[in-house]
Design an enzyme around this catalytic site. Structure first.
Site, short mmCIF file in Angstrom:
data_model
loop_
_atom_site.label_atom_id
_atom_site.label_comp_id
_atom_site.label_asym_id
_atom_site.label_seq_id
_atom_site.Cartn_x
_atom_site.Cartn_y
_atom_site.Cartn_z
N GLU A 39 28.22 -47.85 -2.36
CA GLU A 39 29.08 -46.36 -2.72
C GLU A 39 29.05 -46.00 -4.42
OE1 GLU A 39 29.73 -44.54 -0.73
OE2 GLU A 39 29.47 -45.17 1.07
N TYR A 122 37.68 -41.26 -2.58
CA TYR A 122 36.65 -40.91 -1.64
C TYR A 122 35.63 -41.93 -1.35
CZ TYR A 122 31.98 -41.16 -0.17
OH TYR A 122 30.40 -41.70 -0.05
N ASP A 140 32.44 -36.46 1.35
CA ASP A 140 31.47 -36.83 0.00
C ASP A 140 30.90 -35.16 0.15
OD1 ASP A 140 29.20 -36.54 2.16
OD2 ASP A 140 28.25 -38.29 0.69
#
Ligand code: SF4
Length: 345
Positions: A39, A122, A140
């Site tokens: 990520e 996020y 996203d």
């Protein structure tokens, strides 16, 4: 028959999901370290660019503890070329916090994750959902696009973000939020693409307002962008006895902590212009000139063999300049050859 778009999407995901090196296979549980690493690497970066870096990092540092123990210089060099270097500094800070303060185990909820360096809303939601199966709303750029199209949102980005988050929240199932998040990302990356979405293959077509309108490419509506400023700079290639002078940039700021060429003349010398390179950063574009010279003695700094400068771990801007420096050497060698031949004639 699926009863809603979320269910239809999950059915599609079971069959058509992307096989990615950081994803667990069916029946395996996800490794929080690999989910976190992927990520962070995927922020502002494509899957294709991330794959070799992810493989290299997880081979060299298979656990968060191993990464935490790695020297800064080695991690920064391994990150070179991936860009957005603050991520690499935060990556190390985060690994060291997890190792030192959490016994090498990532917190399993959004709140705990958000306290770690470099983990924003996020990334915390993505890790909580994908690695720990928590119900978290993961939004996203792909998800923004899919949601904007499903609802034919007229509000432009970035103002539409709170509305998109609420709509994504309403769509996120209580069970399987990790699969749902990854399914949304996969749909955005493979079918609901920015240009020419493949609506004919889309599992949520029947719920999509943009498709019904007939112009899905209109969404998401975007506010006009401010022009990106352009800057100029100069770097210096100083060579002595087969080595070139490098410096370590200050830890904070642009390309912080990375190796680079000096941006001020390190010595007085007969500097020759060796061309320029263009580079685009997030907030500005840059024309960087390179000046080259040979030195009689070595001023203080990091002297790297010219022959292996391509493997020194330079960020992309300076790797492009290194290519200019090598071209300058070739020309210099040709000129010397011509001079010697002229003397022999
Ligand atoms: Fe995107 Fe088309 Fe699917 Fe709508 S129908 S979500 S625009 S791919």
């Amino acid at each position: 028959m699926p009863v809603d778009a979320a269910e239809a999407l999950l059915c599609w995901y079971v069959v058509d999901k992307r096989r990615l090196p950081w994803r667990a296979e069916a029946g395996e549980s996800a490794d929080p370290y690999r989910v976190w690493l992927s990520e962070v690497m995927l922020q502002q970066t494509t899957v294709a660019a991330v794959k070799p870096y992810f493989e290299n990092f997880t081979t060299r540092w298979p656990t968060v503890g191993a990464l935490a123990a790695a020297p800064d210089g080695e991690v920064m060099a391994a990150w070179a070329g991936l860009g957005y270097y603050a991520r690499a500094r935060n990556l190390l800070a985060c690994a060291r916090t997890v190792a030192a303060e959490h016994a090498g185990v990532f917190p399993d909820g959004e709140e705990g994750l958000r306290k770690l360096p470099g983990i924003g809303p996020y990334t915390a939601a993505a890790i909580a959902a994908i690695a720990f199966g928590r119900r978290a709303v993961v939004v996203d750029g792909n998800v923004e696009r899919v949601i904007s199209r499903l609802h034919a949102l007229q509000t432009p980005l970035p103002q539409a973000r709170p509305e998109i988050r609420d709509l994504a929240d309403a769509m996120t199932p209580d069970e399987g939020a990790g699969d749902f998040a990854q399914a949304m990302m996969d749909l955005g990356a493979t079918i609901c693409t920015p240009r020419n979405p493949a609506c004919g293959l889309c599992p949520v077509r029947e719920w999509c307002k943009a498709f019904a309108e007939g112009e899905p490419g209109r969404y998401p509506v975007k506010a006009p962008k401010a022009a990106r400023p352009h800057r100029h700079g100069t770097a210096y290639w100083l060579e002595q006895d087969g080595a070139v002078l490098l410096v370590r940039r200050p830890p904070r700021g642009l390309l912080g902590g990375m190796l680079a060429f000096p941006e001020a003349p390190p010595v007085g010398a007969a500097w020759e212009e060796a061309g320029s390179v263009e580079h685009v950063f997030t907030h500005f574009s840059l024309t960087m000139n390179l000046r080259c010279a040979r030195a009689d003695a070595r001023p203080d700094g990091i002297w790297h063999p010219v022959a292996t400068v391509a493997e020194a771990g330079l960020p992309t801007l300076f790797a492009k300049l290194a290519a200019r420096g090598l071209a300058w050497r070739e020309k210099e060698r040709d000129r010397d050859g011509v001079r010697k031949n002229a003397l022999l004639v």
